[in-house]
Enzyme design. Structure first.
Site, PDB file in Angstrom:
ATOM      1  N   GLY B 119      74.908  28.859  21.611  1.00 14.26           N
ATOM      2  CA  GLY B 119      74.586  27.836  20.774  1.00 14.26           C
ATOM      3  C   GLY B 119      74.580  28.089  19.318  1.00 14.26           C
ATOM      4  N   THR B 127      82.019  24.368  11.362  1.00 16.16           N
ATOM      5  CA  THR B 127      82.676  25.735  10.717  1.00 16.16           C
ATOM      6  C   THR B 127      81.774  26.095   9.804  1.00 16.16           C
ATOM      7  OG1 THR B 127      84.763  24.363  10.933  1.00 16.16           O
ATOM      8  CG2 THR B 127      84.778  25.914   9.024  1.00 16.16           C
ATOM      9  N   GLU B 241      87.074  36.439  21.679  1.00 14.57           N
ATOM     10  CA  GLU B 241      86.950  34.949  22.437  1.00 14.57           C
ATOM     11  C   GLU B 241      88.444  34.457  21.824  1.00 14.57           C
ATOM     12  OE1 GLU B 241      84.745  31.820  20.411  1.00 14.57           O
ATOM     13  OE2 GLU B 241      84.198  31.264  22.329  1.00 14.57           O
TER      14      GLU B 241
END
Lengths: 249, 383
Positions: B119, B127, B241
């Site tokens: 979250g 951003t 990621e």
């Protein structure tokens, strides 16, 4: 029970085979190699017997060049306990492989040897039968089901026109057919564990086996291109073409 | 960069063979979560690749994890339903207490605890992370959380959520990012007790949601690391990621290129394969060259990450180049297929929609370019 499984490194079944320009064989440089699919079934059967407690030890063996170790490692990741690699850069013919396997069987004294019924590269379908003959053991080829009782194994075989069940005294040689089982894919933890398992390396000389080829390959060529088909209007026209053009009836 | 993980790749490929295009099309049509695929990936231990062996994982690096994800996408599937289970735990691993690691990591490695919801984004702050307004206020032995998150993927299929919230107002610390804290929220215990999850329908079958916090109480020990220092805890996870997403893009690009090549060889128009036309073969060749270049940057970023060195520029460039390569390959593939590319049964239109996401998530192309301009090239900050 101790089980020995033979695995072969072959060109992956997904690869489109190309014949070498000099017609001496098929291209294997920079081609994806995998374990022969029938041998995956053989390993899977061994692993299932080990998981069921029927087998105490499962040894995966193979012969060939350096890449062979990778194929043995795959067998270890699927669940084999240890591996044996007979290193040889010769093109090994079924009889040479059968002799090497016999020598390994003499050393290891397994109760059961499981092999794929054939390898998808040369489709020889000879090694298992030759091995059983050299050892003087019972053989159950094209197995689609195995059942054990005491010192015997009942082998259901896929034969023309149905299924045949043989009861063999062990030790025995089994070759696997497609429907014996569905092989698993190795889990990531098992791939990691397999890196720590041992693969003993030896040479044909160590086993006292002469692997010199006995056959000479004259030429390897692509199969003839298939001609496009034609649509026929009537049964009479079809019969006429079969009789007079194709000359098959 | 020499290890190709062929053993791992081959096993993932075998796993994915059980989930053909037909499976993904059915899920896409029904907007269904790929539960069977995720269960197979879990059972195969692939989602525990990055977790150290002492906690039951395989202790591998980003390069190996990338190989796993690339293979999933190369097979025609999509790893978005479970890739976060691989890397969100990194924040707990690197910044959590021993007690937190002991409590959660073995379950995450085994797959019986899902930690795959993160979250961060809010309706008014994507951003600009520092502008987020969800608050966590310490009250005795617990925190009280209020606010809203959006684009929280997989929240309906996660047991835990990694949550970024303000424990001190913006401006109180020296930098704008000060005052952000990371929490590990037990979602199962919180649903109906101040936590609400609402799915968002999207262009692709991606289980994303908006999440509402209304006086949600979480135990004080849910805090990861120090209060107020949360922003830096999530930064290193973001590089991981980006590299892993770049590998998924490379997998997509290779799928499109293979699909287009096969079709261009088979499809005959005017009595010859369409691939014989330069108008068809040049775009495929160009897509291939660009894909291979992106793959190299992805591998380089993974190698630097796994060596424990700073890899911000490489991780960002890998994600950018790979997302460009997969999108160009997707467009090329659709064009090669012509009208058939729009027919669902070829999977091209589905993969085309899916791979478009990577221009936007997990970070948009423009943000990567401004990062390179400012932090790599030394140009003035543009925002």
């Amino acid at each position: 029970m101790k089980i020995m499984v033979a695995v072969k490194r072959v060109i992956d079944y997904n690869v489109k085979i190309r014949v070498k320009n000099d017609e001496t064989g098929v291209e294997t440089a920079n081609v994806k190699m995998s374990m022969n699919p029938f041998d995956e079934i053989a390993i899977e059967e061994g692993v299932r017997l080990a998981e069921a407690g029927t087998a105490e030890e499962l040894v995966a063996v193979s012969m060939g060049g350096d890449g062979t170790q990778e194929t043995i490692r795959t067998a270890l990741a699927m669940g084999a306990d240890r591996g044996i690699h007979v290193a040889s850069d010769e093109a090994l013919e079924p009889l040479a492989v059968a002799k090497l396997l016999k020598a390994l069987a003499d050393k290891e004294s397994p109760d059961l040897i499981i092999l794929g019924k054939q390898a998808i590269d040369d489709d020889s379908n000879q090694t298992g039968q030759m091995l059983a003959a050299l050892l003087g053991w019972s053989q159950g080829t094209f197995a689609s089901k195995l059942e054990f009782d005491g010192g015997h194994v009942s082998v259901t075989r896929e034969i023309d026109g149905g299924l045949e069940t043989l009861r063999l005294a062990m030790p025995a040689v089994i070759t696997t057919d497609l429907r014996l089982n569905t092989p698993r894919y190795a889990s990531l933890p098992n791939i990691m564990k397999a890196k720590k398992k041992t693969i003993d390396q030896m040479s044909p000389e160590d086993l006292g086996v002469d692997v010199t080829p006995r056959l000479t390959t004259l030429k390897v060529v692509e199969p003839a291109k298939r001609e496009a088909g034609v649509m026929v209007e009537t049964v009479e026209e079809l019969l006429d073409k079969l009789k007079n053009e194709a000359k098959v009836i | 960069m020499n290890e190709d993980y062929s053993d791992i790749r081959s096993s993932v490929r075998s796993l994915c063979a059980g989930f053909p295009g037909e499976y993904w099309r059915r899920l896409d049509a029904n907007r269904e979560y790929p539960a069977d695929f995720v269960a197979a990936m879990t059972e195969g231990g692939f989602l525990g690749a990055l977790i150290p062996e002492q906690y039951g994982g395989s202790g591998l690096g980003i390069a190996a994890a990338s190989a796993i994800l690339e293979e999933v996408h190369l097979s025609g599937g999509n790893a978005a339903a479970c890739h976060a289970q691989m890397y969100i735990m990194g924040t707990v691993l690197r910044h959590g207490s021993d007690a937190q690691k002991q409590k959660y990591l073995p379950g995450i490695a085994a797959g019986n605890i899902r930690l795959q919801a993160f979250g961060v984004s809010e309706p008014s702050s994507g951003t600009d992370t520092a502008a987020l307004t969800t608050t966590a206020v310490l009250d005795g032995d617990h925190y009280v959380i209020n606010g809203q998150k959006v684009w929280t993927s997989r929240a309906e299929y996660s047991d835990l959520m990694l949550l970024l919230a303000r424990t001190a107002p913006i401006g109180e610390g020296k930098r704008r990012h000060d005052g952000l804290s990371v929490f590990l929220v037990d979602m199962q215990a919180s649903l109906g007790a101040g936590l609400e999850v609402r799915p968002i329908k999207t262009m692709i079958n991606h289980a994303t949601t908006e999440v509402f916090f209304d006086n949600l109480k979480v135990p004080a020990e849910s805090l990861i690391g120090e209060a107020g220092a949360g922003f830096k805890y999530i930064l290193d996870g973001m590089n991981a990621e980006r590299i892993m997403i770049s590998a998924e893009c490379v997998g997509d690009a290779r799928w499109f290129i293979r699909k287009a090549t096969d079709y261009a060889n088979e499809r005959k128009v005017f009595g010859r394969p369409i691939g014989q036309n330069q108008g068809i073969q040049f775009p495929i060749a160009r897509a291939y060259a660009e894909c291979e270049a992106a793959a190299l940057m992805s591998q380089k970023a993974a190698a630097i990450f796994d060596a424990g060195k700073a890899c911000g520029p490489e991780a960002n460039m890998a994600k950018h180049l790979a997302a460009e390569a997969s999108w160009q390959a997707a467009d090329m593939c659709l064009q090669t297929f012509g009208g058939y590319g729009f027919a669902e049964e070829y999977d091209v239109e589905r993969k085309f929609r899916e791979t478009r996401l990577y221009q936007i998530a997990p970070v948009s192309t423009n943000l990567i370019l401004s990062y390179i301009a400012e932090h790599v090239l030394g140009l003035p900050r543009s925002f």
